[in-house]
Enzyme design. Sequence first.
Site, PDB file in Angstrom:
ATOM      1  N   GLU A  54      23.660  -0.165  -4.061  1.00 29.55           N
ATOM      2  CA  GLU A  54      23.623  -1.306  -3.149  1.00 29.55           C
ATOM      3  C   GLU A  54      22.269  -2.010  -3.201  1.00 29.55           C
ATOM      4  OE1 GLU A  54      23.815  -2.657   1.552  1.00 29.55           O
ATOM      5  OE2 GLU A  54      23.550  -0.546   1.052  1.00 29.55           O
ATOM      6  N   ASP A 119       6.031   5.562   2.336  1.00 25.93           N
ATOM      7  CA  ASP A 119       5.362   4.290   2.601  1.00 25.93           C
ATOM      8  C   ASP A 119       4.016   4.572   3.260  1.00 25.93           C
ATOM      9  OD1 ASP A 119       4.574   1.762   3.264  1.00 25.93           O
ATOM     10  OD2 ASP A 119       6.273   1.294   4.545  1.00 25.93           O
ATOM     11  N   ILE A 120       2.935   4.118   2.635  1.00 22.06           N
ATOM     12  CA  ILE A 120       1.599   4.265   3.212  1.00 22.06           C
ATOM     13  C   ILE A 120       1.089   2.873   3.550  1.00 22.06           C
ATOM     14  CG2 ILE A 120      -0.741   5.154   2.905  1.00 22.06           C
ATOM     15  CD1 ILE A 120       0.297   6.977   0.716  1.00 22.06           C
ATOM     16  N   ASP A 121       0.843   2.609   4.827  1.00 27.58           N
ATOM     17  CA  ASP A 121       0.364   1.298   5.270  1.00 27.58           C
ATOM     18  C   ASP A 121      -1.123   1.353   5.581  1.00 27.58           C
ATOM     19  OD1 ASP A 121       2.686  -0.119   5.049  1.00 27.58           O
ATOM     20  OD2 ASP A 121       3.309   0.186   7.129  1.00 27.58           O
ATOM     21  N   CYS A 132     -11.790  -4.325   7.694  1.00 28.68           N
ATOM     22  CA  CYS A 132     -10.613  -5.163   7.908  1.00 28.68           C
ATOM     23  C   CYS A 132      -9.743  -4.540   9.004  1.00 28.68           C
ATOM     24  CB  CYS A 132      -9.766  -5.278   6.627  1.00 28.68           C
ATOM     25  SG  CYS A 132     -10.627  -5.935   5.188  1.00 28.68           S
ATOM     26  N   CYS A 141     -11.711  -1.061   1.870  1.00 32.09           N
ATOM     27  CA  CYS A 141     -10.736  -0.212   2.557  1.00 32.09           C
ATOM     28  C   CYS A 141      -9.636   0.261   1.621  1.00 32.09           C
ATOM     29  CB  CYS A 141     -10.154  -0.908   3.785  1.00 32.09           C
ATOM     30  SG  CYS A 141      -9.379  -2.498   3.512  1.00 32.09           S
ATOM     31  N   SER A 170       3.087  -2.457  -2.191  1.00 30.14           N
ATOM     32  CA  SER A 170       4.200  -2.885  -1.351  1.00 30.14           C
ATOM     33  C   SER A 170       4.339  -4.400  -1.280  1.00 30.14           C
ATOM     34  CB  SER A 170       4.042  -2.323   0.064  1.00 30.14           C
ATOM     35  OG  SER A 170       2.918  -2.917   0.709  1.00 30.14           O
ATOM     36  N   VAL A 175       1.176   0.825  -0.045  1.00 32.63           N
ATOM     37  CA  VAL A 175       1.825   1.277  -1.270  1.00 32.63           C
ATOM     38  C   VAL A 175       3.093   2.062  -0.930  1.00 32.63           C
ATOM     39  CG1 VAL A 175      -0.276   1.370  -2.674  1.00 32.63           C
ATOM     40  CG2 VAL A 175       0.388   3.356  -1.300  1.00 32.63           C
TER      41      VAL A 175
END
Length: 283
Positions: A54, A119-121, A132, A141, A170, A175
């Site tokens: 999908e 997911d790493i934000d 930042c 950073c 991402s 990432v």
Amino acid sequence: MLAEPDKPAKGVAYDPQDLPEYLNVYYKRLFPYGPFCRWLSYGNVQKDYFYRREFSFTLKDDIYVRYQSFRDQAEMERELQKRCPHKIDIGAVFSHTPKDHKGINPAAFRAQQKELVFDIDMTDYDEVRTCCSGAAICDRCWSFMKLAIKILDDALRKDFGFEHLLWVYSGRRGVHCWVADEEARKLSQSGRSSIAEYLSVIKGGENQVKKVNFFKNLHPSLERANEYIGKQFTSLALTDQDILGDEERWSKVLALIPDSGIQGTLSSLWKSKPHESSVDRWR
């Protein structure tokens, strides 16, 4: 997930009205159809594997369209070039072709495989990055991202034996890691949750107070992570980010300590020596 194109490089005028034209060029000339389809087909060892995958599209004006599926690369190319989605989400491989789901008994239409995705934000580091905040990212950073990637990649390979890991930007503020091993793709929801729980040290979401309690004898996985962090902590956190440089900054760090008494003692000590550097305060 392929994110909506961000603004061009600094100094280049960007008009959102031009986005349809950019997307049209992107899907006709730049989208990596070949590698993309080969990856998600996994050699087509299983019949119609790619066809049962999908995809969902986010179109202009945030119109969300689910249950898209394509027989082959050529069909996907035609559809993407016709619709020019602002975003594409990659879903699971189902028991039946997703675009035919309305004619299938709901009990028989079920997800069978899906890559294990992490997911790493960058916003996860807002308590300790000073250069930042929010979705903003700079070279300074980004060092947090590189360290996080090293730790997570090491744990997935050494603790779980996964081999096929795809790390991608991402598109906005972090990432994604796609674990593509067959064992990972076949994991149940409880299995995925167990791995995520194993890898979770800090609890809580964005803008919540996060507290960590480490014991003297660390788990081997945490011991490895601690070694990686130890090698870069002074240069990254204390010198570059200056996380203890003033009361506003050190208050965020002290909030991570579970013991309120220790928090108060350190805060009072650092207030009494206002000209000390972060390196001196850490010592």
